[in-house]
Write an enzyme that holds these catalytic residues in place. Structure first.
Site, PDB file in Angstrom:
ATOM      1  N   SER A  25     -49.895   6.905   6.580  1.00 28.51           N
ATOM      2  CA  SER A  25     -50.343   6.560   7.938  1.00 28.51           C
ATOM      3  C   SER A  25     -50.842   7.734   8.763  1.00 28.51           C
ATOM      4  CB  SER A  25     -49.236   5.830   8.697  1.00 28.51           C
ATOM      5  OG  SER A  25     -48.225   6.727   9.080  1.00 28.51           O
ATOM      6  N   LYS A  68     -46.019   9.110  14.485  1.00 26.73           N
ATOM      7  CA  LYS A  68     -47.350   8.652  14.919  1.00 26.73           C
ATOM      8  C   LYS A  68     -47.848   9.554  16.054  1.00 26.73           C
ATOM      9  CE  LYS A  68     -46.850   4.881  12.422  1.00 26.73           C
ATOM     10  NZ  LYS A  68     -47.338   4.887  11.079  1.00 26.73           N
TER      11      LYS A  68
END
Length: 149
Positions: A25, A68
């Site tokens: 990710s 993230k």
């Protein structure tokens, strides 16, 4: 006075950690097995900004620890394309205002990231660390820049 100094030293020592990252990710920013240094003083002081890379507890039932990039903070307007696993991005766009006390997070590799586009804005209380450096492997050592593309 000595107790206060010991408490400050403990807080500082426990405020920095190292973590091994896995998963696609955040590519190309991080590769599997990169080891990063992260601190929580910024989190405790409320100094997380757009572009910072944060580690947090997922608001989903899995309660996984995720990494993230912060794309928006409370009060910001966010527009994003919805994603279908079968077809990739769709033409349907959603726009919302990030609630105060929350951040909007997304992985750098959008097609392989489960992030705020799936579970919504993350409460600030779920944030644990802000990543500030990659320390392993040696060829990847660097300080992290606060960037949004």
């Amino acid at each position: 006075m000595a107790k206060a100094a010991v408490h400050k030293a403990r807080l500082l020592c426990s405020s920095i950690g190292y973590f091994r990252l896995m998963g696609p990710s955040m590519r190309p920013t991080f590769d599997d097995f990169n080891i990063v240094l992260a601190e929580k003083i910024s989190i405790l002081r409320g100094k997380v900004a757009r572009g910072d890379i944060v580690m947090f507890v997922s608001p989903e039932p899995s309660r996984k620890f995720l990494t993230k990039r912060v794309k928006a903070v409370g009060g910001d307007v966010v527009s994003y394309a919805t994603i279908s696993r079968a077809r990739g991005y769709t033409d349907l766009k959603k726009t919302l205002v990030v609630p105060n006390g929350h951040v909007w997070v997304q992985g750098d590799n959008l097609l392989y990231s489960r992030d705020s586009r799936h579970f919504g804005a993350v409460p600030y209380a779920y944030l644990c660390f802000r990543v500030f450096a990659v320390v392993w492997p040696l060829r990847d050592c660097r300080l992290m820049r606060n960037k949004i593309e």
